[in-house]
Each structure stands twice: as C-alpha cells, then as structure tokens.
Design an enzyme around this catalytic site. Structure first.
Site, PDB file in Angstrom:
ATOM      1  N   GLU A 143      -9.406  33.256  -7.158  1.00 58.17           N
ATOM      2  CA  GLU A 143     -10.032  32.243  -6.291  1.00 58.17           C
ATOM      3  C   GLU A 143     -11.543  32.201  -6.503  1.00 58.17           C
ATOM      4  OE1 GLU A 143      -8.385  29.994  -4.862  1.00 58.17           O
ATOM      5  OE2 GLU A 143      -6.444  30.946  -5.166  1.00 58.17           O
ATOM      6  N   GLY A 179       0.827  -1.197   0.000  1.00 59.75           N
ATOM      7  CA  GLY A 179       0.000   0.000   0.000  1.00 59.75           C
ATOM      8  C   GLY A 179       0.857   1.240   0.000  1.00 59.75           C
ATOM      9  N   PRO A 239       2.617   4.872   1.070  1.00 62.93           N
ATOM     10  CA  PRO A 239       3.265   5.252   2.320  1.00 62.93           C
ATOM     11  C   PRO A 239       2.262   5.881   3.293  1.00 62.93           C
ATOM     12  CG  PRO A 239       4.462   6.139   0.435  1.00 62.93           C
ATOM     13  CD  PRO A 239       3.201   5.555  -0.095  1.00 62.93           C
ATOM     14  N   GLY A 240       2.459   5.598   4.560  1.00 64.97           N
ATOM     15  CA  GLY A 240       1.659   6.255   5.590  1.00 64.97           C
ATOM     16  C   GLY A 240       0.275   5.688   5.787  1.00 64.97           C
ATOM     17  N   THR A 241      -0.007   4.512   5.235  1.00 58.16           N
ATOM     18  CA  THR A 241      -1.345   3.945   5.401  1.00 58.16           C
ATOM     19  C   THR A 241      -1.424   2.999   6.588  1.00 58.16           C
ATOM     20  OG1 THR A 241      -0.713   2.371   3.702  1.00 58.16           O
ATOM     21  CG2 THR A 241      -2.180   4.152   3.039  1.00 58.16           C
ATOM     22  N   GLY A 242      -0.318   2.828   7.297  1.00 57.74           N
ATOM     23  CA  GLY A 242      -0.381   2.039   8.525  1.00 57.74           C
ATOM     24  C   GLY A 242       0.117   0.610   8.381  1.00 57.74           C
ATOM     25  N   LYS A 243       0.975   0.349   7.427  1.00 56.20           N
ATOM     26  CA  LYS A 243       1.485  -1.018   7.261  1.00 56.20           C
ATOM     27  C   LYS A 243       2.347  -1.424   8.457  1.00 56.20           C
ATOM     28  CE  LYS A 243       3.412   0.026   3.325  1.00 56.20           C
ATOM     29  NZ  LYS A 243       2.903   1.407   3.232  1.00 56.20           N
ATOM     30  N   THR A 244       3.292  -0.558   8.816  1.00 51.91           N
ATOM     31  CA  THR A 244       4.145  -0.846   9.961  1.00 51.91           C
ATOM     32  C   THR A 244       3.299  -0.955  11.231  1.00 51.91           C
ATOM     33  OG1 THR A 244       5.853   0.430   8.850  1.00 51.91           O
ATOM     34  CG2 THR A 244       6.226  -0.095  11.151  1.00 51.91           C
TER      35      THR A 244
HETATM   36  P1  ADP Z   1       3.460   2.838   6.518  1.00 50.15           P
HETATM   37  O1  ADP Z   1       4.308   1.825   7.207  1.00 50.15           O
HETATM   38  O2  ADP Z   1       2.308   2.258   5.765  1.00 50.15           O
HETATM   39  O3  ADP Z   1       4.215   3.801   5.672  1.00 50.15           O
HETATM   40  P2  ADP Z   1       2.974   3.656   9.197  1.00 50.15           P
HETATM   41  O4  ADP Z   1       2.432   2.402   9.741  1.00 50.15           O
HETATM   42  O5  ADP Z   1       4.384   3.961   9.523  1.00 50.15           O
HETATM   43  O6  ADP Z   1       2.766   3.738   7.628  1.00 50.15           O
HETATM   44  O7  ADP Z   1       2.020   4.840   9.665  1.00 50.15           O
HETATM   45  C1  ADP Z   1       2.509   6.056  10.155  1.00 50.15           C
HETATM   46  C2  ADP Z   1       1.585   6.613  11.211  1.00 50.15           C
HETATM   47  O8  ADP Z   1       0.359   7.023  10.640  1.00 50.15           O
HETATM   48  C3  ADP Z   1       1.216   5.611  12.256  1.00 50.15           C
HETATM   49  O9  ADP Z   1       2.145   5.576  13.264  1.00 50.15           O
HETATM   50  C4  ADP Z   1      -0.130   6.125  12.745  1.00 50.15           C
HETATM   51  O10 ADP Z   1       0.060   7.132  13.711  1.00 50.15           O
HETATM   52  C5  ADP Z   1      -0.724   6.762  11.520  1.00 50.15           C
HETATM   53  N1  ADP Z   1      -1.660   5.863  10.859  1.00 50.15           N
HETATM   54  C6  ADP Z   1      -1.547   5.406   9.593  1.00 50.15           C
HETATM   55  N2  ADP Z   1      -2.597   4.619   9.269  1.00 50.15           N
HETATM   56  C7  ADP Z   1      -3.378   4.562  10.356  1.00 50.15           C
HETATM   57  C8  ADP Z   1      -4.625   3.902  10.654  1.00 50.15           C
HETATM   58  N3  ADP Z   1      -5.270   3.137   9.756  1.00 50.15           N
HETATM   59  N4  ADP Z   1      -5.150   4.090  11.883  1.00 50.15           N
HETATM   60  C9  ADP Z   1      -4.539   4.850  12.791  1.00 50.15           C
HETATM   61  N5  ADP Z   1      -3.381   5.486  12.585  1.00 50.15           N
HETATM   62  C10 ADP Z   1      -2.794   5.374  11.369  1.00 50.15           C
HETATM   63 ZN    ZN Z   2      -5.829  28.641  -8.855  1.00 50.83          ZN
HETATM   64 MG    MG Z   3       6.346   1.700   7.195  1.00 49.39          MG
END
Ligand code: ADP
Ligand code: ZN
Ligand code: MG
EC number: 3.4.24.-
Length: 614
Positions: free
Chosen positions: A429, A206, A208-213
C-alpha cells in the site's frame, strides 16, 4: 378484498358442500315418492293369487310392467311383476274391484328438464372452474396473471409519487429539458398559439442508478397530471400477442385520461432492434414493439399525452423508435460531477442527524464515478454504522468508512492475518502511495489502511482529487498506471518476490493502458486510430477490437511496453525513496490506518535538504 384473503382451497371445499346440500334438497322436493319407495319383484302367479285373495289395492300398468300395492296398510312395498300377456286381466281386475290404470308416459315440464339436464351442470362446472382459476391466479402471483390483454399500468397521481424536482440533485440539463414538458402539460394553449407541437416522446438515457426513474416520477409530481408507469418487462408475456394487447390497452387508457404522462421504464426490453434473420426472432417482442410504434404514430400529440421512457442501453434500441414523431428527444442523464455528487449527498443527508465535522465536499471528491444510487447508499451505510457504534449522529469517519464499504467491501474485523502477510500488505500500500506522491499530476493520498475488507482486498489506498477535471492528459493516465504498479514494485523491491495481492491492480492497469492505445489515440505507434469499439457505454463498456489480427498483435505488444515502462518508473521511484518507504511501512503496520496528512508529514522529512545530507 376480504374474499381475496381467504384460502382458495377452503372456499373450494365450501363450494362443494353447498353444491351437495342443494342437490340433496332438490332430491327430496322433486322426487319424494322415489326416495320413499321400496319395490319387491313377484311372479305373475303371485299377483293373481293376491288379486283373488283381495289383497291388491291399486294397479298400474306401464308397458310390460304391472305395479301394484297391497291393501295391507303396513305393507310398505310396491310390487312389480312382468305383465303376462293376459287377455282376461281387465275382467279379473274389474271382478276384484281394484282401481286400475295404464301409466301415460309422464310428460315432464320441458323447462324443468332443461334446467336439471343442462343448465344446472353447466352452472356447477362453471362455478368450479371459476374457483379453480382463482386459486390458480393466487399461485401464479397477482390477480392479473390470467386477465388476458389487460395492462397492469399503475396510475400515479402527484400525491402518490411524492417526488418533485427538488428531490433530484444535480442533473440540471435533464431537469431543464423535462421542465419544458411539465410546462406544456400545465398550459398547452401557450404552445398551440405559436404553433409549436411538443415532442411526443422523450427518452432518458444514462448509466444505472443516475436517477432516470426518479426524474420521471418527479415530472409526474410537478405536472399534477395522471402518470401511467409500466416497466418494459411487464409487456413480455407468456403468450404471443398479449404484450401487444397490453400496449393497446395502455394507450387507450392514456388517451381517455389526457393530459397525462406515460412512462415506460427499461424500454430496451421491448425496444430491441428487430433482427433481419427470422430464425432468432422473438415474435412476441416484435409484435409488442410494432404495436408500440403504431400507437405512437396513431395518437394526436396536441391532446397532451407525453411519453417518457428510460433505458441504459440506448444503442440497442430499434431505429424506428428513435425517429421523429416517436422518441425524438433524447435526454442524457449522466453520472454526477463533483458538484452534483455533493448536492446528491446533501439531499440524501437531509433526514440524517449529522455531527459537526461533516465535510461533504471531501466525500464528493473521493467518489468520482459513483452514481446517485451509490451516493444515496453511502449516506445510509454511514447512518447504519453510527447506529451500530451506538452514536446519535453521523460523523465524517462514518462517511469515509462507508465510501470504502461501497467501493471496496466491508472491513473484516475477525480475520487474522499472519504478521508476515501484514508486512507485505503494508509495503504494498505504501508503494502505491509513494509512487502517487512522487509524481506530478496524480491525486493526493487521502487515507491508507491495511484493515482487510470482506471483498478480499487486504489493504486500500484512497486518493482524493483536488478538483474534478474532465480531461485527462497522457501523462496523467500514464502516472495512474505507474501508481497501480507501485504496490507490486514495492513487494519486488523489499521481498524480492511477488504475491497474488496485486491482481486487481493489474486488471485496472491493463484496462487503462489498453484504452490509451486503442481508443484514446495516445500511443506513438498507432496515433489517432480507433482500434476498438465500445458496445455498452453505460454498462461497463464492453469493447471489441476493430482491426486486423496483425494489428491486434501489435496492440498487445504496445500495451505490454506501456505497462513495462510504468512498472520501471514506479520501481525506480521506490528505490530512490527506500528509507521513506521503510519508515512509512512500519508506521502503517503499527497504526493500521493512517491519514494523508500523517503520510505527508513523514514524507516531508525526507524531502528536506537536511535529510538528504544526513
Ligand atoms: P435509474 O432509474 O437511473 O437506474 P433510479 O432513478 O432508480 O436510477 O435511482 C435510484 C436511487 O438513487 C433513487 O431512488 C435516489 O435515491 C438515488 N438517486 C439517483 N440519482 C439521484 C439524484 N440525481 N438525486 C438524488 N437522488 C438520486
Ligand atoms: Zn494494490
Ligand atoms: Mg430505473
């Protein structure tokens, strides 16, 4: 532990001092006579004279050298002289009544000489080397920099990750898939009795930043088993073969601790496709990957070692990694939908003091396409703003402001904008907003501002969709392009010229129009033909043309026509609503920030038939 805190250079100095002291002690104990001895070289004739005068006390002959000392107690010297090949020497000595002897080459203890000659220097060198190495490790970061072949996999237990599925909002499908794994780790017998085997590995894919870790940590927290976590980049080592050794070590540890979870984050660093061309091949990476493949084949899935991995570039992974028996289960972790966004906002707002006017649903609607990490950031940014303004709770305004901060950069309070420029921005705008409002199928305007941001944006029109639709029709996309061209259209209509402020609009409009033609099959000319392939779906989605040069030229023409049509549409909408455009722009100039309601209030006046007549 205490030792590690010491300055390595200091301990090196201490080491030298101690070594010197030991040497000094050895010197005084083992070689006392030499340290006190003073020698004086004399002729053989002097020796004979002294002998006759009875001044010689004791004589030793060592090969060609004769050493003797004087009868005078206060004479500290040991006299040395060359041994004259004197046949009468023994007679003379006997006559003088002196003790004499021939020195037998002194046989040292073989152990002692071995100790002094070999073991001691080796030990000293080894000690110095050890200290040097330790100080080097310090500089190279971490005690493991030089521990070859040891993996630095950290062992997490439930208490340490502290995350559970409750911390992960939305992502229900991913959670469902992972719950099965947790269940298996709790009760493997249940699966065994039916004859089902757990997949050895699951791959979380997925953007980045979607919560995989976060999900992987939650699995560890729920399963209550040891959790080995290592990032793909940690396998990449300075020396060829080290990464492979780390993989071996990691799996050895894991099998000892089974049942357990091994989590390899950012696996694309080592799992990239192996090139067939040897020239660009990276030996180290390839060896590491091969080792990983071998290890995954080698262990018994029934033992309860589950391997999780995460990546945002699944298409770059080597096919061998994805085949059955390895990462055969793929768990998509997609960007959150409307409901998901709202619940992520709620999860992160749990520990934040909230005012009474908070409406998370509105924020969720305004943040389509934002990732979980960005949403978490929005909450934190809002809390920071509340503190900055000396308030004790977060208000809806804080949240809205921080949405803009995350999406468009900070408000630039200090910058002074020339009145003429401000006027242009206001018309620009309102141009966007008016075109959006006068079309069907476009999201209502939520807020318009001409307070500049540090990101460079001089104004911002925020649209909030009523609900989230997954599908977008051709008309909707076209209307969106028209809205994007609305800003520039207003500048042209009112000032008869155009400014550089529309660059971002132009970029977005072009991207949309292009994807309509090349990927969405929405142009009359080409129909449903894929003319572009997307290479990095989760990372911005770089595209590359997959058509002949001639077609590429036609694609360009088609895109130009599309945007031209949208621009025309926007221009005529504004022309028809010129009085509204003027009033709204002046209102915005005065207030700097207006809400969607204020905007609609003014616009409504012009819609009523009475206004049309008057
Ligand atoms: P990834 O590994 O997918 O890049 P991370 O797991 O590192 O993303 O997510 C980064 C942070 O974003 C998490 O520590 C959390 O705070 C927040 N976050 C991301 N997805 C979620 C989710 N589904 N629910 C709650 N917090 C989330
Ligand atoms: Zn514009
Ligand atoms: Mg990650």
């Amino acid at each position: 532990m205490v030792e590690q805190k010491k300055n390595p250079r200091k301990s090196l100095i201490w080491y030298c001092v101690i070594v010197l002291a030991v040497m000094a002690v050895l010197n005084t104990i083992l070689l006392p006579q030499f340290s006190r001895m003073k020698t004086k070289e004399v002729d053989y004739s002097t020796f004979l004279t002294m002998l006759e005068n009875g001044e010689v006390k004791q004589v030793e002959k060592d090969g060609d050298v004769i050493a003797f000392n004087s009868t005078n107690e206060n004479d500290p010297f040991i006299y040395v002289t060359g041994a004259w090949d004197d046949p009468d020497l023994v007679d003379r000595l006997t006559q003088a009544g002196v003790q004499f002897t021939k020195v037998v080459p002194r046989e040292e203890s073989p152990w002692l000489s071995l100790l002094i000659g070999l073991v001691l220097p080796t030990a000293l060198l080894w000690g110095a080397g050890y200290l040097l190495m330790r100080s080097m490790q310090k500089k190279m970061g971490g005690p493991n920099a030089m521990s070859f072949g040891k993996s630095n996999a950290k062992i997490y237990v439930a208490a340490q990750t502290g995350k559970t599925f409750a911390d992960v909002a939305g992502e229900d499908e991913a959670k469902e898939a992972l719950k099965e794994i947790v269940d298996f780790l709790h009760d493997p017998k249940k699966y065994e009795s039916i004859g089902a085997t757990m997949p050895k590995g699951a791959l979380l894919v997925g953007p980045p930043g979607t919560g995989k870790t976060l999900l992987a940590k939650a699995v560890a927290g729920e399963a209550n088993v040891p959790f080995f976590s290592i990032s793909g980049s940690e396998f990449v080592e300075m020396f060829v073969g080290m990464g492979a050794a780390k993989v071996r070590d990691l799996f050895k540890q894991a099998q000892e601790k089974a049942p357990c979870i091994v989590f390899i984050d950012e696996i694309d660093t080592i799992g990239k496709k192996r090139d067939s061309a040897g020239l660009t091949g990276n030996d180290e990476r390839e060896q590491t990957l091969n080792q990983l493949l071998t290890e995954m084949d080698g262990f018994d899935g029934k033992k309860g070692v589950v391997i999780l991995a995460a990546t945002n570039r699944p298409e770059t992974l080597d096919k061998a990694l994805l085949r059955p028996g390895r990462f055969d289960r793929r768990i998509p972790v997609e960007l959150p939908d409307l409901q998901g966004r709202e619940s992520i906002l709620r999860v992160h707002a749990q520990d934040v003091k909230l005012g009474p006017d908070i409406d998370f649903s509105a924020i969720a609607r305004a943040t389509a396409g934002a990732s979980g990490a960005e949403l978490a950031n929005i909450i934190n940014e809002a809390a920071l703003r509340a503190v900055r303004l000396g308030r004790f709770a977060v208000t809806q305004e804080d949240l809205e402001e921080s949405v803009e901060v995350i999406l468009a950069g900070y408000q630039r309070k200090s910058a002074v904008i020339a009145p003429k420029e401000k006027q242009i921005v206001a018309y620009h705008e309102i141009g966007h907003a008016l075109v959006a409002a006068k079309q069907t199928d476009s999201a209502p305007v939520h807020k318009i501002t001409i307070v500049p941001r540090t990101s460079g944006a001089l104004g911002y029109t925020m649209q909030v969709a009523e609900d989230e639709s997954v599908l977008m029709s051709r008309e909707e996309i076209f209307n969106k392009i028209a809205t994007l061209t609305g800003g520039r259209s207003a500048e042209e209509l009112i000032f008869g010229t155009c400014t550089s402020g529309a660059s971002n609009d132009i970029e977005q409009a072009t991207k949309l129009a292009r994807s309509m033609v090349t990927r969405l099959g929405m142009s009359e000319k080409f129909g449903m033909i894929a003319l572009e392939t997307q290479s990095n779906k989760y990372l911005g989605g770089d595209t590359s043309l997959a058509c002949s040069e001639g077609t590429a030229r036609q694609v360009d023409e088609e895109v130009i026509t599309l945007i031209g049509k949208a621009h025309e549409k926007a221009f005529s909408i504004l022309k028809e609503n010129l009085p509204a455009l003027h009033e709204l722009a002046h209102y915005l100039l005065e207030k700097e920030t207006i809400t969607g309601e204020e905007f609609m209030e003014i616009l409504k006046k012009y819609d009523s038939p009475a206004a049309l007549e008057g």
